[in-house]
Design a protein around this motif. Structure first.
Motif, PDB file in Angstrom:
ATOM      1  N   TYR A 133       0.829  -1.210   0.000  1.00  0.00           N
ATOM      2  CA  TYR A 133       0.000   0.000   0.000  1.00  0.00           C
ATOM      3  C   TYR A 133       0.861   1.257   0.000  1.00  0.00           C
ATOM      4  N   CYS A 134       0.223   2.357  -0.400  1.00  0.00           N
ATOM      5  CA  CYS A 134       0.921   3.633  -0.507  1.00  0.00           C
ATOM      6  C   CYS A 134       0.885   4.354   0.833  1.00  0.00           C
ATOM      7  N   LEU A 135       2.057   4.753   1.290  1.00  0.00           N
ATOM      8  CA  LEU A 135       2.131   5.428   2.595  1.00  0.00           C
ATOM      9  C   LEU A 135       1.480   6.816   2.548  1.00  0.00           C
ATOM     10  N   ALA A 136       1.316   7.387   1.345  1.00  0.00           N
ATOM     11  CA  ALA A 136       0.751   8.742   1.245  1.00  0.00           C
ATOM     12  C   ALA A 136      -0.771   8.718   1.109  1.00  0.00           C
ATOM     13  N   CYS A 137      -1.293   7.963   0.137  1.00  0.00           N
ATOM     14  CA  CYS A 137      -2.747   8.011  -0.113  1.00  0.00           C
ATOM     15  C   CYS A 137      -3.468   6.745   0.313  1.00  0.00           C
ATOM     16  N   GLY A 138      -2.725   5.690   0.685  1.00  0.00           N
ATOM     17  CA  GLY A 138      -3.368   4.467   1.165  1.00  0.00           C
ATOM     18  C   GLY A 138      -3.817   3.518   0.065  1.00  0.00           C
ATOM     19  N   TYR A 153       7.042   3.535  -6.444  1.00  0.00           N
ATOM     20  CA  TYR A 153       6.191   4.641  -6.012  1.00  0.00           C
ATOM     21  C   TYR A 153       4.771   4.476  -6.554  1.00  0.00           C
ATOM     22  N   CYS A 154       3.839   4.981  -5.789  1.00  0.00           N
ATOM     23  CA  CYS A 154       2.428   5.027  -6.163  1.00  0.00           C
ATOM     24  C   CYS A 154       2.246   6.076  -7.271  1.00  0.00           C
ATOM     25  N   SER A 155       1.125   6.003  -7.978  1.00  0.00           N
ATOM     26  CA  SER A 155       0.840   7.009  -9.013  1.00  0.00           C
ATOM     27  C   SER A 155       0.744   8.414  -8.413  1.00  0.00           C
ATOM     28  N   CYS A 156       0.492   8.497  -7.097  1.00  0.00           N
ATOM     29  CA  CYS A 156       0.406   9.808  -6.442  1.00  0.00           C
ATOM     30  C   CYS A 156       1.787  10.322  -6.021  1.00  0.00           C
ATOM     31  N   GLY A 157       2.812   9.487  -6.156  1.00  0.00           N
ATOM     32  CA  GLY A 157       4.162   9.889  -5.768  1.00  0.00           C
ATOM     33  C   GLY A 157       4.580   9.378  -4.399  1.00  0.00           C
TER      34      GLY A 157
END
Ligand SMILES: [Zn+2]
Length: 252
Positions: A133-138, A153-157
């Protein structure tokens, strides 16, 4: 009851009868069961921990500062997740669940192989590498479908992290509570491929024993001196033998 610690046909028959009579069996598994699927046991001789200090590579503190260290250690396994398959021990436990004997599997392993083997009730107390999972957006990703890169990295960075417990992190509370309830309630606790000396395994074993459960240990070396039954064999051999013995028992 006299303690049995030999590897004989009589022992398999006795264990099969016990499982059939009492049912309500909770299984506690560790790295030993997955070693037969080619998953390295990190603390074993020549294991990765000798090359990579877990305190550096697998701690949450370091992950937050430099996640590439973690991904250097675990990235290959995560990206090759589909190439690891459950072995005969995982499959036998899933079979015992279908027979109504095993109630749940509590595992310290993060490889997700019990779920791959189709065990339905699995409590992964250290989380699972299957879920990223993404630490920024979940946002959740499912291996092996994750972006490239070290770290990815997630698509959100945001940085991606597996849903596993790193050194310095708390165990997931819901999983732990459920594991404690199951251990306190079971009539048999089956230890497979775990030394059960680290937490939470050690306290779950204690809970089961304290509440009168019979303890069956299957390990290549005996680690729990108070086990009622001990089978000194690889789980991938012993568990299918137990299943075969159970099939011989007539259903009343
Ligand atoms: Zn994100």
């Amino acid at each position: 009851m006299a303690k049995r610690n030999v590897d004989s046909e009589v022992l398999y028959t006795e264990v099969a009868k016990l499982l059939t009579d009492l049912k309500q069996c909770v299984v506690l598994t560790g790295a030993g069961i997955s070693a037969e699927s080619g998953i390295p046991t990190f603390r074993s001789l020549g294991g990765l921990w000798e090359k990579y200090d877990p305190a550096v590579y697998a701690s949450i503190e370091v992950f937050r500062k430099d996640p590439s260290k973690y991904w250097i250690l675990r990235g290959d396994f995560i990206r090759n997740y589909d190439s690891y398959q459950p072995n005969n021990a995982h499959l036998a436990l899933a079979g015992l669940e279908q027979m109504g004997i095993v109630r749940c599997v509590i595992t310290q392993n993060i490889d997700g192989l019990h779920k791959k083997a189709d065990s339905k009730h699995v409590i992964e107390v250290h989380g699972s590498l299957r879920e990223i999972y993404c630490l920024a957006c979940g946002k959740e990703y499912r291996v092996p479908h994750i972006p490239g890169g070290t770290p990815p990295y997630c698509s959100c960075g945001g940085v991606l992290k597996p849903n596993t417990v790193l050194f310095g992190e708390q165990l997931p509370r819901d999983a732990l509570t459920k594991a404690q309830e199951e251990s306190a309630w079971c009539k048999i606790m089956l230890l497979v491929g775990t030394s059960a000396v680290v937490q939470p395994a050690a306290s779950l074993l204690f809970l089961a024993k304290q509440n009168g459960a019979q303890i069956i240990e299957i390990n290549i070396e005996k680690v729990f001196p108070d086990a009622d039954y001990f089978i000194m064999k690889k789980a991938g051999i012993a568990l299918p033998m137990i299943v075969e013995e159970i099939k011989k028992i007539p259903i009343l």
